[in-house]
Design an enzyme around this catalytic site. Sequence first.
Site, PDB file in Angstrom:
ATOM      1  CB  SER A 201       6.897  16.597 -10.108  1.00 13.72           C
ATOM      2  OG  SER A 201       8.054  17.031  -9.430  1.00 13.72           O
ATOM      3  CG  HIS A 254       7.806  13.291  -6.668  1.00 19.01           C
ATOM      4  ND1 HIS A 254       8.504  12.362  -7.413  1.00 19.01           N
ATOM      5  CD2 HIS A 254       7.861  14.451  -7.379  1.00 19.01           C
ATOM      6  CE1 HIS A 254       8.944  12.926  -8.525  1.00 19.01           C
ATOM      7  NE2 HIS A 254       8.576  14.200  -8.521  1.00 19.01           N
TER       8      HIS A 254
END
Length: 276
Positions: A201, A254
């Site tokens: 991610s 992230h």
Amino acid sequence: MLMITSFANPRVAQAFVDYMATQGVILTIQQHNQSDVWLADESQAERVRAELARFLENPADPRYLAASWLAGHTGSGLHYRRYPFFAALRERAGPVTWVMMIACVVVFIAMQILGDQEVMLWLAWPFDPTLKFEFWRYFTHALMHFSLMHILFNLLWWWYLGGAVEKRLGSGKLIVITLISALLSGYVQQKFSGPWFGGLSGVVYALMGYVWLRGERDPQSGIYLQRGLIIFALIWIVAGWFDLFGMSMANGAHIAGLAVGLAMAFVDSLNARKRK
């Protein structure tokens, strides 16, 4: 490949593709929300755009219908090609995109067979000072996923964004974005939660940031991301930060990944403008 234009009506798209085929230029159609027309040989882009301008002036011209007959599309005169699922996957993804997807799947299978802990002992961010020179660990944390939903979500985005970057900007650019974002997002995440984390991610968020800003600042790069999707990415970060869904998320990775992607896109688009 270069996207020439999009048509709302797939039959009109097929008419233009058929006509260009009679002129010795091969175009393909990809069905998304609209019918996207792509050119493989980018050296013919100017010629195709000139023909497109003439086509749009009068798409009902008999020569375009005649071209469809010559191309073998009789019946109603026009139809659009349907591409099988795997053909569409293959067409969008380059070798680096595929290698990463396969590596993630192999590691995921290994985790199901051997257990998460066993695989993490080999691939996780260095969790002991004696491991700091095992340099692969600074990157291989991105290969580990802890649920089917986790890997499917990340690989879908990787294929969509990474494939676009590789097809338009080359394998080298995708490799650079991947390595830098994996390294820096991993570094930030281990400061937040320690070394026991994994997932692609951080890299995916880097690609989101890169594709969006590069497309905004340098449309000629041929990559873009709808603003709605970058807003979704920001909402997802906020949701993860405040634990709105009760899910364990790598929030540090992230945020760091998104920042890396935006920074790289800013620099690359600046350099592209200087070259003009």
